[in-house]
Scaffold this motif. Sequence first.
Motif, PDB file in Angstrom:
ATOM      1  N   CYS A   1     -16.935 -13.787 -18.569  1.00 53.34           N
ATOM      2  CA  CYS A   1     -17.587 -13.670 -17.250  1.00 53.34           C
ATOM      3  C   CYS A   1     -16.573 -13.346 -16.155  1.00 53.34           C
ATOM      4  O   CYS A   1     -16.957 -12.929 -15.064  1.00 53.34           O
TER       5      CYS A   1
ATOM      6  N   CYS B   1     -20.522 -19.758 -21.416  1.00 49.50           N
ATOM      7  CA  CYS B   1     -20.449 -20.687 -20.283  1.00 49.50           C
ATOM      8  C   CYS B   1     -21.865 -21.167 -19.967  1.00 49.50           C
ATOM      9  O   CYS B   1     -22.841 -20.464 -20.235  1.00 49.50           O
TER      10      CYS B   1
ATOM     11  N   ILE C   1     -16.084 -21.073 -16.197  1.00 45.91           N
ATOM     12  CA  ILE C   1     -15.742 -19.647 -16.338  1.00 45.91           C
ATOM     13  C   ILE C   1     -14.985 -19.422 -17.652  1.00 45.91           C
ATOM     14  O   ILE C   1     -14.462 -20.363 -18.230  1.00 45.91           O
ATOM     15  N   CYS C   2     -14.979 -18.153 -18.098  1.00 48.67           N
ATOM     16  CA  CYS C   2     -14.244 -17.817 -19.323  1.00 48.67           C
ATOM     17  C   CYS C   2     -13.800 -16.359 -19.212  1.00 48.67           C
ATOM     18  O   CYS C   2     -14.187 -15.665 -18.280  1.00 48.67           O
TER      19      CYS C   2
ATOM     20  N   CYS D   1     -21.972 -14.682 -22.056  1.00 44.29           N
ATOM     21  CA  CYS D   1     -20.930 -15.535 -22.627  1.00 44.29           C
ATOM     22  C   CYS D   1     -21.502 -16.928 -22.848  1.00 44.29           C
ATOM     23  O   CYS D   1     -22.670 -17.185 -22.543  1.00 44.29           O
TER      24      CYS D   1
ATOM     25  N   LYS E   1     -24.816 -18.518 -20.012  1.00 47.40           N
ATOM     26  CA  LYS E   1     -24.880 -17.350 -19.134  1.00 47.40           C
ATOM     27  C   LYS E   1     -25.387 -16.137 -19.914  1.00 47.40           C
ATOM     28  O   LYS E   1     -25.618 -16.215 -21.111  1.00 47.40           O
TER      29      LYS E   1
HETATM   30 ZN   LIG Z   1     -18.151 -17.227 -19.244  1.00 53.07          ZN
END
Ligand SMILES: [Zn+2]
Length: 468
Positions: free
Chosen positions: A40, A23, A36-37, A21, A18
């Motif tokens: 984000c 991801c 997700i993390c 990040c 992304k």
């Molecule tokens: Zn993320």
Amino acid sequence: MTMIGLEIHCQLTNLQSKLFCSCKANYREFQINENICPICMGLPGSLPRLNQEAVKKATMIAMALNCTTPEKIAFFRKNYFYPDLPKNFQITQLNIYGDTSIGGTGSIMIGDKKIRITRIQLEEDPGRLIYEGSSSKNQITLVDYNRAGTPLVEIVTEPDFETPKEVRDFLNVLSDLLANLGVADPSLEGAMRADANVSIEGGKKVEIKNIGSFHDLEKAVHFEITRQESLHSRDIEIAQETRHWDDKRKITVSSRSKEEDLDYRYFLEGDIPWVTIDTDIQNKLKSEMPESIISKKERYVSKYSIPVQVADVLSSDKFYSDLFEESHTESNAKEVANIITTELMGLVDTREKRESSKLTFRHLRELANAIQSGKISRNSSKNALHAILKTGKDLNDIITELDLGNVSDESELLEIVTSVISEESKAVDEAKSNPQTINYLVGKVMQKTKGKADPTLTLDLLKKQIGI
Ligand SMILES: [Zn+2]
């Protein structure tokens, strides 16, 4: 006069992660809310880190659209509350301290018409809302954040379009250009979205949001022009407003009064330092950019004498032009181009068909050579291509298995020619007085061999036997 301007959102493709990040950028592969993390999702204490590859790809788009490319770019926070935006702000770009977006003003020619580009910005995509339930009573809205933070490029044009057709022509060129650069995949669902603003007769500007595909964009613009013309003809004032595109009913619907940019309370994103893209970096990027569609087309025409229209079709689609580049040789280029544009394009006309096809460039090269050497007729080559796409087997095996090879054995063909001559004595007499009518007899031989007789050899044998 009708004035139409576009804001096109295009997802960058072929990226590992992304925008801020680690991801995965390819969010479509995941179960809901699996990709997700904390970054984000905008959790407290998380810090964004800019994906440099995304910056490169976005810069290439700016260069391809002849935009100015500033040496320093900055990111801003656009504040608004909406459930698909977990941070309550979107990291995007803006030109309030001079040109700090990835691309400044530019332009592109569509036929004879110049379409000016206002700016290009790099930003993050929000999440995705999913509506479930059939009636308004039991409808629920779910949110999937897998897409949140994936890299998006926004291309803003000046209101230079006057008709829906001009919009469509521009979108076609833009899709081809982005796909050719290898930075976007217009065939993916949701990869290209757009907003449009439309005004007629110098009236107020109406913005249409939420157009989910290029296909619908032309329809939305067409609908909006008709709606405004109808109001105008009845002397009803056209309100300045934002409408959204209802893709089920294929109409635009009023959504809210027009927001000013100020409503978003933009401010500089302090967590991301300014990025320098100096002349050296820009020159290196330029050298890495693939050949443009226009120069590809010119090369096909001048180097291989491929007809302009064929070259046009071939060069505008990266999938086919890549296939052509890999499979052609100096001597079979025209034949390869011919197979791709007259046969292959009709057989693999969807993304799924392209992906499931077993065709390799080696197949295509061998097929073109086989046609040129008279091993297989153009007619039979269609069947061979079908079988290759399905099975991926060797061309020679397919020719043997399906008995597609030309009858080029002289004694075998002579037998057939002799039998045709004895059956068609009237046509033989006619051919003697009018040699042109011999084509009828060639046709008869073709019929008997199911189109597999070597045409040159057939003609030679017929002439010899008849004595003309
Ligand atoms: Zn993320």
